[in-house]
Design a protein around this motif. Structure first.
Motif, PDB file in Angstrom:
ATOM      1  N   LEU A  53       0.827  -1.200   0.000  1.00  6.55           N
ATOM      2  CA  LEU A  53       0.000   0.000   0.000  1.00  6.55           C
ATOM      3  C   LEU A  53       0.864   1.253   0.000  1.00  6.55           C
ATOM      4  O   LEU A  53       0.585   2.215  -0.732  1.00  6.55           O
ATOM      5  CB  LEU A  53      -0.918   0.002   1.222  1.00  6.55           C
ATOM      6  N   ARG A  54       1.907   1.234   0.807  1.00  7.17           N
ATOM      7  CA  ARG A  54       2.774   2.405   0.905  1.00  7.17           C
ATOM      8  C   ARG A  54       3.437   2.701  -0.432  1.00  7.17           C
ATOM      9  O   ARG A  54       3.655   3.873  -0.780  1.00  7.17           O
ATOM     10  CB  ARG A  54       3.813   2.176   1.992  1.00  7.17           C
ATOM     11  N   GLN A  55       3.741   1.682  -1.203  1.00  7.16           N
ATOM     12  CA  GLN A  55       4.325   1.884  -2.529  1.00  7.16           C
ATOM     13  C   GLN A  55       3.359   2.651  -3.426  1.00  7.16           C
ATOM     14  O   GLN A  55       3.759   3.549  -4.178  1.00  7.16           O
ATOM     15  CB  GLN A  55       4.663   0.518  -3.157  1.00  7.16           C
ATOM     16  N   SER A  56       2.072   2.317  -3.331  1.00  6.59           N
ATOM     17  CA  SER A  56       1.050   3.006  -4.125  1.00  6.59           C
ATOM     18  C   SER A  56       0.888   4.450  -3.671  1.00  6.59           C
ATOM     19  O   SER A  56       0.805   5.372  -4.491  1.00  6.59           O
ATOM     20  CB  SER A  56      -0.299   2.288  -3.997  1.00  6.59           C
ATOM     21  N   ILE A  57       0.850   4.635  -2.366  1.00  9.91           N
ATOM     22  CA  ILE A  57       0.693   5.986  -1.820  1.00  9.91           C
ATOM     23  C   ILE A  57       1.889   6.849  -2.185  1.00  9.91           C
ATOM     24  O   ILE A  57       1.746   8.022  -2.553  1.00  9.91           O
ATOM     25  CB  ILE A  57       0.495   5.928  -0.292  1.00  9.91           C
ATOM     26  N   ASN A  58       3.096   6.285  -2.109  1.00  6.17           N
ATOM     27  CA  ASN A  58       4.299   7.046  -2.435  1.00  6.17           C
ATOM     28  C   ASN A  58       4.266   7.583  -3.857  1.00  6.17           C
ATOM     29  O   ASN A  58       4.745   8.689  -4.137  1.00  6.17           O
ATOM     30  CB  ASN A  58       5.546   6.187  -2.237  1.00  6.17           C
ATOM     31  N   THR A  59       3.707   6.791  -4.767  1.00  4.94           N
ATOM     32  CA  THR A  59       3.591   7.240  -6.162  1.00  4.94           C
ATOM     33  C   THR A  59       2.735   8.492  -6.249  1.00  4.94           C
ATOM     34  O   THR A  59       3.075   9.467  -6.935  1.00  4.94           O
ATOM     35  CB  THR A  59       2.976   6.133  -7.042  1.00  4.94           C
ATOM     36  N   LEU A  60       1.616   8.504  -5.543  1.00  5.14           N
ATOM     37  CA  LEU A  60       0.709   9.649  -5.582  1.00  5.14           C
ATOM     38  C   LEU A  60       1.282  10.843  -4.822  1.00  5.14           C
ATOM     39  O   LEU A  60       1.007  11.988  -5.176  1.00  5.14           O
ATOM     40  CB  LEU A  60      -0.661   9.259  -5.019  1.00  5.14           C
ATOM     41  N   VAL A  61       2.066  10.564  -3.782  1.00  7.11           N
ATOM     42  CA  VAL A  61       2.740  11.649  -3.068  1.00  7.11           C
ATOM     43  C   VAL A  61       3.753  12.321  -3.983  1.00  7.11           C
ATOM     44  O   VAL A  61       3.849  13.553  -4.053  1.00  7.11           O
ATOM     45  CB  VAL A  61       3.427  11.117  -1.790  1.00  7.11           C
ATOM     46  N   THR A  62       4.521  11.503  -4.710  1.00  6.63           N
ATOM     47  CA  THR A  62       5.519  12.026  -5.636  1.00  6.63           C
ATOM     48  C   THR A  62       4.874  12.898  -6.712  1.00  6.63           C
ATOM     49  O   THR A  62       5.444  13.913  -7.133  1.00  6.63           O
ATOM     50  CB  THR A  62       6.290  10.874  -6.309  1.00  6.63           C
ATOM     51  N   GLU A  63       3.684  12.529  -7.147  1.00  9.48           N
ATOM     52  CA  GLU A  63       2.983  13.297  -8.172  1.00  9.48           C
ATOM     53  C   GLU A  63       2.281  14.527  -7.608  1.00  9.48           C
ATOM     54  O   GLU A  63       1.713  15.325  -8.353  1.00  9.48           O
ATOM     55  CB  GLU A  63       1.949  12.413  -8.876  1.00  9.48           C
ATOM     56  N   GLY A  64       2.312  14.686  -6.288  1.00 11.79           N
ATOM     57  CA  GLY A  64       1.683  15.842  -5.683  1.00 11.79           C
ATOM     58  C   GLY A  64       0.193  15.709  -5.474  1.00 11.79           C
ATOM     59  O   GLY A  64      -0.487  16.694  -5.166  1.00 11.79           O
ATOM     60  N   LEU A  65      -0.346  14.490  -5.596  1.00 14.41           N
ATOM     61  CA  LEU A  65      -1.783  14.276  -5.421  1.00 14.41           C
ATOM     62  C   LEU A  65      -2.140  14.005  -3.967  1.00 14.41           C
ATOM     63  O   LEU A  65      -3.275  14.255  -3.540  1.00 14.41           O
ATOM     64  CB  LEU A  65      -2.257  13.106  -6.291  1.00 14.41           C
ATOM     65  N   LEU A  66      -1.185  13.465  -3.220  1.00  9.68           N
ATOM     66  CA  LEU A  66      -1.382  13.214  -1.793  1.00  9.68           C
ATOM     67  C   LEU A  66      -0.258  13.878  -1.009  1.00  9.68           C
ATOM     68  O   LEU A  66       0.853  14.061  -1.532  1.00  9.68           O
ATOM     69  CB  LEU A  66      -1.388  11.705  -1.495  1.00  9.68           C
ATOM     70  N   ILE A  67      -0.542  14.213   0.244  1.00  8.35           N
ATOM     71  CA  ILE A  67       0.462  14.789   1.130  1.00  8.35           C
ATOM     72  C   ILE A  67       0.518  13.954   2.393  1.00  8.35           C
ATOM     73  O   ILE A  67      -0.509  13.735   3.047  1.00  8.35           O
ATOM     74  CB  ILE A  67       0.117  16.252   1.488  1.00  8.35           C
ATOM     75  N   ARG A  68       1.690  13.451   2.700  1.00  5.84           N
ATOM     76  CA  ARG A  68       1.863  12.640   3.903  1.00  5.84           C
ATOM     77  C   ARG A  68       2.609  13.451   4.951  1.00  5.84           C
ATOM     78  O   ARG A  68       3.610  14.098   4.655  1.00  5.84           O
ATOM     79  CB  ARG A  68       2.647  11.369   3.576  1.00  5.84           C
ATOM     80  N   LYS A  69       2.097  13.426   6.167  1.00 11.45           N
ATOM     81  CA  LYS A  69       2.735  14.139   7.262  1.00 11.45           C
ATOM     82  C   LYS A  69       2.939  13.176   8.421  1.00 11.45           C
ATOM     83  O   LYS A  69       1.983  12.552   8.889  1.00 11.45           O
ATOM     84  CB  LYS A  69       1.874  15.332   7.700  1.00 11.45           C
ATOM     85  N   LYS A  70       4.173  13.056   8.857  1.00 13.00           N
ATOM     86  CA  LYS A  70       4.517  12.116   9.910  1.00 13.00           C
ATOM     87  C   LYS A  70       3.716  12.403  11.175  1.00 13.00           C
ATOM     88  O   LYS A  70       3.627  13.525  11.639  1.00 13.00           O
ATOM     89  CB  LYS A  70       6.017  12.206  10.208  1.00 13.00           C
ATOM     90  N   GLY A  71       3.122  11.362  11.724  1.00 12.61           N
ATOM     91  CA  GLY A  71       2.362  11.487  12.947  1.00 12.61           C
ATOM     92  C   GLY A  71       0.950  11.999  12.767  1.00 12.61           C
ATOM     93  O   GLY A  71       0.176  12.055  13.715  1.00 12.61           O
ATOM     94  N   VAL A  72       0.605  12.375  11.544  1.00 11.29           N
ATOM     95  CA  VAL A  72      -0.732  12.906  11.254  1.00 11.29           C
ATOM     96  C   VAL A  72      -1.492  11.998  10.297  1.00 11.29           C
ATOM     97  O   VAL A  72      -2.621  11.598  10.552  1.00 11.29           O
ATOM     98  CB  VAL A  72      -0.657  14.335  10.671  1.00 11.29           C
ATOM     99  N   GLY A  73      -0.849  11.658   9.177  1.00 15.92           N
ATOM    100  CA  GLY A  73      -1.496  10.794   8.193  1.00 15.92           C
ATOM    101  C   GLY A  73      -1.323  11.330   6.785  1.00 15.92           C
ATOM    102  O   GLY A  73      -0.462  12.162   6.516  1.00 15.92           O
ATOM    103  N   THR A  74      -2.155  10.840   5.896  1.00 10.03           N
ATOM    104  CA  THR A  74      -2.084  11.208   4.481  1.00 10.03           C
ATOM    105  C   THR A  74      -3.381  11.879   4.075  1.00 10.03           C
ATOM    106  O   THR A  74      -4.466  11.384   4.362  1.00 10.03           O
ATOM    107  CB  THR A  74      -1.850   9.959   3.606  1.00 10.03           C
TER     108      THR A  74
END
Length: 251
Positions: A53-74
Motif C-alpha cells: 500500500l505504501r508503494q502506491s501511496i508514495n507514487t501519488l505523493v511524488t505526483e503531488g496528489l497526496l500529502i503525507r505528514k509524519k504522525g498525522v497521516g495522508t
C-alpha cells in the motif's frame, strides 16, 4: 468506501491499489484536503500488506496528489497555487486574484545588518542597518510560505506600519513609491530544520526558493525578498514568446 483488489488480474497489486486510490481521491467525500483512512485500515480492506500500500501511496505523493505528514497521516492535496512570470503581482495580490484568503501566522520586524544579497542590491555597506520583515503566511490552518524581506534604507519605513495591509499598497500610499520591476530567481531545494519547522514538513522535504529583487518606476532598488514555499502547494508558470525573424537565402 468499497475498495477491492482483483487477485486474478495480471496487474500488480501495488498498481491496482494506486488505480483505486486515484479514483477514490476524485470523489466528493475525498475532495481537496480530506484525510485518507489510515494505512492499517486501507491495507486490511484491500487485503494487501502495508508495504505494498505504501508503494502506491508514495507514487501519488511524488505526483503531488497526496500529502503525507509524519504522525498525522495522508491527505488529498489541494490544487497548487500558481504564479506567472508575466504581469507580476505582490503575494497578497496574487492570492486575491486566485480567490485565496490569506492568514498571517507569524510576523517579525527588526533592524539588522543586510544580508549579502540585499547589501549588493541596495549598494550599501554592512554598517547600514535595514528594516527586515519576516512573515509566515498561508491559507486557514495551513502555512505554506515563509517570507524574508529587506528594504532599501532610503525608504523611511520604521517598522510601525500596519503590515496586515498589502506591502506595495503601503509603499505607494504611505511613501509614494510605485514598484515596477521584479527580477526573480527560483530554485528547488530540501527544507532545512528551520524552514521545515515553519512550514510543518519534514527536514529534506522539497521546497521552492523564490528570490525577488524589486525596483520602482525610477529603477531604485526597493526590496530584496526571499520566500520558501512548500513544493506541494505552489507552482510557477513561465510563458515565453519566441520573436519571429525573417530569413533570406541566396542560392
Amino acid at each position: 468506501m468499497n475498495l477491492k483488489i482483483d487477485r486474478s488480474s495480471p496487474i500488480p497489486l501495488h498498481r491496482q491499489a494506486e488505480i483505486l486510490l486515484r479514483d477514490l481521491i476524485t470523489k466528493e467525500e475525498y475532495k481537496e484536503g480530506k484525510m485518507l483512512p489510515n494505512e492499517v485500515e486501507l491495507s486490511e480492506q484491500l487485503r494487501i500488506s502495508r508495504n505494498t500500500l505504501r508503494q502506491s501511496i508514495n507514487t501519488l505523493v511524488t505526483e503531488g496528489l497526496l500529502i503525507r505528514k509524519k504522525g498525522v497521516g495522508t491527505r488529498v492535496a489541494e490544487k497548487n497555487l500558481y504564479s506567472e512570470a508575466t504581469n507580476w503581482l505582490s503575494f497578497s495580490q496574487e492570492m486575491k486574484v486566485l480567490g485565496v484568503k490569506i492568514e498571517n501566522f507569524e510576523l517579525h520586524i527588526s533592524k539588522q545588518a543586510p544580508t549579502e544579497n540585499a547589501r549588493q542590491f541596495f549598494e550599501i555597506t554592512n554598517q547600514v542597518k535595514v528594516l527586515r520583515l519576516e512573515r509566515l503566511r498561508g491559507k486557514e490552518n495551513f502555512p505554506f510560505v515563509y517570507f524574508h524581506s529587506e528594504f532599501n534604507p532610503k525608504i523611511r519605513m520604521d517598522g510601525t506600519e500596519n503590515f496586515n495591509r498589502p506591502l506595495y499598497e503601503i509603499l505607494e500610499n504611505d511613501y509614494n513609491i510605485i514598484v515596477k520591476t521584479s527580477r526573480e530567481e527560483i530554485r528547488a531545494s530540501g527544507a532545512n530544520p528551520f524552514i521545515a519547522g515553519k512550514l510543518e514538513i519534514e527536514v529534506g522535504d522539497p521546497i521552492l526558493i523564490r528570490k525577488r529583487f524589486v525596483s520602482d518606476i525610477n529603477d531604485l532598488p526597493i526590496e530584496y525578498n526571499i520566500g520558501w514555499y512548500r513544493a506541494d502547494s505552489f507552482s510557477y508558470k513561465i510563458e515565453s514568446v519566441r520573436e519571429s525573424r525573417s530569413f533570406s537565402s541566396n542560392f
